[in-house]
Each structure stands twice: as structure tokens, then as C-alpha cells.
Design a protein around this motif. Structure first.
Motif, PDB file in Angstrom:
ATOM      1  N   HIS A 100       0.838  -1.215   0.000  1.00 45.49           N
ATOM      2  CA  HIS A 100       0.000   0.000   0.000  1.00 45.49           C
ATOM      3  C   HIS A 100       0.867   1.257   0.000  1.00 45.49           C
ATOM      4  CE1 HIS A 100      -3.514  -2.394   1.944  1.00 45.49           C
ATOM      5  NE2 HIS A 100      -3.599  -2.396   0.624  1.00 45.49           N
ATOM      6  N   HIS A 153      -0.555  -6.127  -6.621  1.00 46.66           N
ATOM      7  CA  HIS A 153      -1.132  -6.008  -5.277  1.00 46.66           C
ATOM      8  C   HIS A 153      -2.534  -6.632  -5.216  1.00 46.66           C
ATOM      9  CE1 HIS A 153      -2.321  -4.591  -1.425  1.00 46.66           C
ATOM     10  NE2 HIS A 153      -3.310  -3.878  -1.927  1.00 46.66           N
ATOM     11  N   GLU A 168      -3.807  -9.873  -2.876  1.00 46.91           N
ATOM     12  CA  GLU A 168      -4.957  -9.828  -1.955  1.00 46.91           C
ATOM     13  C   GLU A 168      -6.037 -10.821  -2.368  1.00 46.91           C
ATOM     14  OE1 GLU A 168      -5.028  -5.305  -0.152  1.00 46.91           O
ATOM     15  OE2 GLU A 168      -6.696  -5.971  -1.366  1.00 46.91           O
ATOM     16  N   HIS A 187     -10.404   2.733   0.080  1.00 46.09           N
ATOM     17  CA  HIS A 187     -10.456   1.280  -0.120  1.00 46.09           C
ATOM     18  C   HIS A 187      -9.692   0.549   0.986  1.00 46.09           C
ATOM     19  CE1 HIS A 187     -10.653  -2.560  -2.210  1.00 46.09           C
ATOM     20  NE2 HIS A 187      -9.385  -2.713  -1.862  1.00 46.09           N
ATOM     21  N   ASP A 191      -9.967  -3.240   2.774  1.00 47.19           N
ATOM     22  CA  ASP A 191      -8.840  -4.096   3.169  1.00 47.19           C
ATOM     23  C   ASP A 191      -8.887  -4.396   4.669  1.00 47.19           C
ATOM     24  OD1 ASP A 191      -8.111  -4.009   0.564  1.00 47.19           O
ATOM     25  OD2 ASP A 191      -6.305  -2.796   0.841  1.00 47.19           O
TER      26      ASP A 191
HETATM   27 FE   LIG Z   1      -5.019  -3.291  -0.716  1.00 45.18          FE
END
Ligand SMILES: [Fe+2]
Ligand SMILES: [Fe+2]
Length: 143
Positions: free
Chosen positions: A24, A60, A64, A117, A122
């Protein structure tokens, strides 16, 4: 001219899983560089950073989404839809990046989107991941 507010890292940006926090922060740093390049009307740098941002974002999101699926996180499809939404916004951005006034607004929009977000979506999977045995301090060592 860059008229958007300063883009500092929000205090609540960390979710407590080191590897994802590192990713991030990397995305956030790229967005800062992007907004700087857009503000200075550096076309070549803007395009290069956008390319890098697209790659880093894809990696990324894939990390996830793999974790959510492997660990049977119940809200995975909603989360994936959110990722898809940002990917589409980024693609739109890439097509309009030569118009610097538009690009500045889009960069600010995407940065806000990322902050929201991380904080709203997350954060939702953190407890689930920790209960499933994810090591919160494990990190690849890259920065
Ligand atoms: Fe993320
Ligand atoms: Fe996410």
C-alpha cells in the motif's frame, strides 16, 4: 497547476499486515510521484509512472485476491469488484493523462479511492486472515 490538496499518508493507513502495508505504501508513493509529475506537466514521467502504477496495482490486487480465496474470506467477490473498479479508473486515466488538468483531478481521485479502499475494504479481511494464521509481521523485505 496542481490545485489539489496535499497528499499525505493518512494516519489510519496501516492495516497491520506488514506485507500488504508495504505494498500500500508503495502504491501511495507512486501516486505522490504521479501527482508531482502531472503538476509539473512532465508528460514522459507521467506515462512512465502510470505504467509502473498499473503493474504494481495488478500485482497487489492479485496478492490480496489470492489470499482472500485461499483463506475463504466470505466477502471476496465484493472486494474483487472494488479492485476491478479501480483498475478501470486507472485505465481511463491512462487514456487521458496528456490533459494535465484532467490528469491532476484523476490522480487526486485515485489517491482518495486508495485511501478509502484500504480503510473500508482491506481492513475487513484483517481479522479473518489473522485467525487463519497469516503472520502479520512477515514481509518480503522489498520496499
Ligand atoms: Fe489493498
Ligand atoms: Fe483491496
Amino acid at each position: 497547476m496542481n490545485t489539489s490538496p496535499a497528499n499525505t499518508l493518512p494516519a489510519n493507513f496501516e492495516i497491520g499486515i506488514a506485507e500488504l502495508d508495504t505494498q500500500h505504501k508503495r502504491l501511495h508513493a507512486l501516486l505522490e510521484r504521479l501527482r508531482d509529475a502531472v503538476g509539473k506537466h512532465y508528460g514522459y514521467a507521467t506515462n512512465a509512472i502510470l505504467d509502473e502504477l498499473a503493474i504494481e496495482t495488478r500485482i497487489h490486487f492479485a496478492v490480496e485476491e489470492s489470499l482472500m480465496r485461499m483463506l475463504s474470506f466470505p466477502a471476496v467477490e465484493t472486494h474483487v469488484a472494488e479492485h476491478l473498479d479501480l483498475s478501470r479508473q486507472l485505465e481511463k486515466f491512462r487514456k487521458r493523462a496528456q490533459d494535465f488538468e484532467v490528469a491532476d483531478e484523476l490522480a487526486a481521485f485515485i489517491q482518495q479511492w486508495l485511501n478509502d479502499h484500504v480503510d473500508r475494504f482491506d481492513r475487513e479481511f484483517v481479522d479473518h486472515f489473522l485467525r487463519a494464521g497469516v503472520n502479520p509481521t512477515a514481509a518480503s523485505g522489498q520496499s
